[in-house]
Design a protein around this motif. Structure first.
Motif, short mmCIF file in Angstrom:
data_model
loop_
_atom_site.label_atom_id
_atom_site.label_comp_id
_atom_site.label_asym_id
_atom_site.label_seq_id
_atom_site.Cartn_x
_atom_site.Cartn_y
_atom_site.Cartn_z
N PHE A 26 0.84 -1.20 0.00
CA PHE A 26 0.00 0.00 0.00
C PHE A 26 0.87 1.25 0.00
O PHE A 26 2.08 1.19 0.23
N ALA A 27 0.23 2.38 -0.26
CA ALA A 27 0.90 3.68 -0.22
C ALA A 27 0.03 4.65 0.57
O ALA A 27 -1.18 4.72 0.35
N PHE A 28 0.66 5.37 1.49
CA PHE A 28 -0.03 6.46 2.18
C PHE A 28 0.44 7.75 1.54
O PHE A 28 1.65 8.01 1.46
N VAL A 29 -0.49 8.56 1.05
CA VAL A 29 -0.14 9.75 0.27
C VAL A 29 -0.73 11.00 0.90
O VAL A 29 -1.71 10.94 1.65
N LEU A 30 -0.12 12.12 0.58
CA LEU A 30 -0.61 13.43 1.00
C LEU A 30 -1.10 14.21 -0.21
O LEU A 30 -0.55 14.09 -1.31
N PHE A 31 -2.13 15.02 0.01
CA PHE A 31 -2.63 15.95 -0.99
C PHE A 31 -2.48 17.37 -0.44
O PHE A 31 -1.92 17.57 0.64
N GLY A 32 -3.00 18.36 -1.17
CA GLY A 32 -3.00 19.73 -0.66
C GLY A 32 -1.60 20.23 -0.36
O GLY A 32 -0.63 19.89 -1.04
N SER A 33 -1.48 21.06 0.70
CA SER A 33 -0.18 21.64 1.03
C SER A 33 0.82 20.56 1.43
O SER A 33 2.02 20.71 1.22
N GLY A 34 0.33 19.45 2.00
CA GLY A 34 1.23 18.33 2.33
C GLY A 34 1.82 17.70 1.09
O GLY A 34 3.01 17.37 1.03
N GLY A 35 0.99 17.51 0.06
CA GLY A 35 1.48 16.98 -1.20
C GLY A 35 2.50 17.91 -1.85
O GLY A 35 3.45 17.46 -2.48
N ARG A 36 2.29 19.22 -1.66
CA ARG A 36 3.20 20.21 -2.24
C ARG A 36 4.41 20.49 -1.34
O ARG A 36 5.23 21.35 -1.67
N GLN A 37 4.50 19.81 -0.20
CA GLN A 37 5.56 20.07 0.78
C GLN A 37 5.55 21.55 1.22
O GLN A 37 6.60 22.18 1.35
N GLU A 38 4.35 22.04 1.47
CA GLU A 38 4.17 23.44 1.87
C GLU A 38 3.25 23.56 3.07
O GLU A 38 2.56 24.57 3.24
N GLN A 39 3.25 22.54 3.93
CA GLN A 39 2.42 22.63 5.12
C GLN A 39 2.93 23.74 6.03
O GLN A 39 4.13 23.98 6.13
N THR A 40 2.00 24.38 6.71
CA THR A 40 2.34 25.37 7.73
C THR A 40 2.52 24.65 9.06
O THR A 40 2.45 23.42 9.14
N LEU A 41 2.70 25.42 10.12
CA LEU A 41 2.79 24.83 11.45
C LEU A 41 1.46 24.23 11.89
O LEU A 41 1.41 23.45 12.83
N TRP A 42 0.37 24.60 11.20
CA TRP A 42 -0.97 24.20 11.67
C TRP A 42 -1.80 23.49 10.60
O TRP A 42 -3.01 23.44 10.68
N SER A 43 -1.16 22.91 9.61
CA SER A 43 -1.92 22.29 8.51
C SER A 43 -2.77 21.12 8.99
O SER A 43 -2.47 20.46 9.99
#
Length: 359
Positions: free
Chosen positions: A80-97
């Motif tokens: 399996f694969a666990f994936v991120l979308f949104g700012s997580g997928g873009r490696q742009e999460q903030t401190l509070w994503s």
């Protein structure tokens, strides 16, 4: 980071045996990153922060797997694969994503194995999501989360969903497709999301009309700059006098770069890496690409300066930079980023129009 090296952070997270240890360490790192924001280049700061988010999230997946094995004797029946979308997928999460994630697992021709996969990954998704909640990551308000069966599916299930969106390109389906374009592996088998991304990019290359459908969603959020170059500010409520950094600056920039990347067939997901790939591939001149990087850097920094709060143990923000933080210097920086963002949106529109004329 001054007090924490990445190697030390990696070791601490890898050796944490339960979520309480992880949460305590995340809170420590939160304070460390918050204190260093204005002392670092925002793109470097953002990259370090997202490396740490990746480590926390991947460890949560490992702990969830371990707890299922310990409690119920269950192990993953297929890869399996666990994936991120949104700012997580873009490696742009903030401190509070928040949580924007999905789970993809291998298909099976054996009905019994397929049934086991459904049971196991349903249980695993619940445990992962619960651990992330306890780590301070709130659930996605749009329900793009692995506990939602839309985003927890076999590879063929994801592929069917992808082609449903592509074959019926109305607004909501294009919104999902743009979310999908930011998908990034965080843990597990890379080929599962990789093959899906390849199929999406190949389809868009063969059917350039998709770019026109995606353009409407891409330009939906307007830059917060008025006709005469003035900032468009919040008029009412507790954010009155402030500026919506997330939807008035950051989102329009990343949306524009993402669509150009889909057009160019670029597989990178972070906005800065996409800009570099567009420049290296000859899709944009270096001077313009450097302007885009500067606008992105400003937007990321100002987005991270918006006030946050702890609500029910979750880090959250409204994404608005309040009036008392709009210093003369920050206002000047923001206007520069917004002017570049305006030009970027015009560039994207022209680029799609040219592609449509060609094909």
């Amino acid at each position: 980071m001054e007090n924490f090296s990445l190697e030390m952070v990696r070791s601490e997270i890898a050796n944490a045996g339960h979520v309480e240890q992880l949460r305590q360490f995340r809170d420590q790192l939160h304070e460390e990153f918050e204190g260093r924001l204005l002392l670092s280049h925002s793109l470097d700061w953002n990259k370090q922060l997202n490396q740490v988010h990746d480590l926390f999230i991947a460890r949560a997946v490992q702990l969830a797997q371990h707890s299922l094995q310990q409690d119920q004797g269950l192990e993953a029946p297929v890869a399996f694969a666990f994936v991120l979308f949104g700012s997580g997928g873009r490696q742009e999460q903030t401190l509070w994503s928040d949580q924007d994630n999905g789970l993809i697992y291998e298909d099976s021709n054996d009905p019994e194995l397929a049934a086991k996969s459904d049971v196991y990954f349903t249980a695993l998704a619940e445990r992962i999501s619960d651990l992330l909640l306890r780590l301070g990551y709130p659930p996605c308000s749009g329900e793009v989360i692995c506990t939602n069966e839309k985003w927890r599916n076999s590879w063929s299930g994801y592929r069917s969903m992808l082609y449903e969106w592509l074959s019926d390109p109305h607004w909501e389906h294009m919104r999902y497709l743009l979310i999908f374009a930011d998908m990034r592996l965080i843990y597990g088998e890379q080929s599962l999301p990789g093959r899906l991304t390849d199929e999406m990019l190949h389809y868009c290359k063969q059917h350039p009309v998709m770019l026109e459908h995606l353009l409407h969603n891409t330009l939906h959020h307007k830059i917060s700059l008025g006709l005469f170059g003035q900032l468009i500010k919040e008029r009412y409520g507790e954010d009155a006098g402030g500026v919506d950094i997330k939807y008035g600056a950051y989102i329009p920039i990343v949306n524009g770069i993402r669509l150009l990347s889909v057009e160019a067939g670029i597989r990178e997901t972070s906005t800065d890496a996409r800009i570099a790939a567009l420049m290296e591939g000859g899709w944009v001149e270096e001077e313009i690409a450097q302007d885009w990087l500067e606008a992105l850097s400003i937007a990321l920094k100002l987005r991270s300066l918006t006030p946050f709060q702890l609500e029910d143990g979750y880090y959250t923000t409204r994404g608005k930079l309040p009036a008392d933080r709009l210093t003369k210097e920050r206002t000047s920086e923001l206007k520069l980023a917004l002017r570049i963002g305006n030009e970027l949106q015009k560039f994207v529109k022209k680029s799609v129009q040219k592609e449509m004329e060609k094909g």
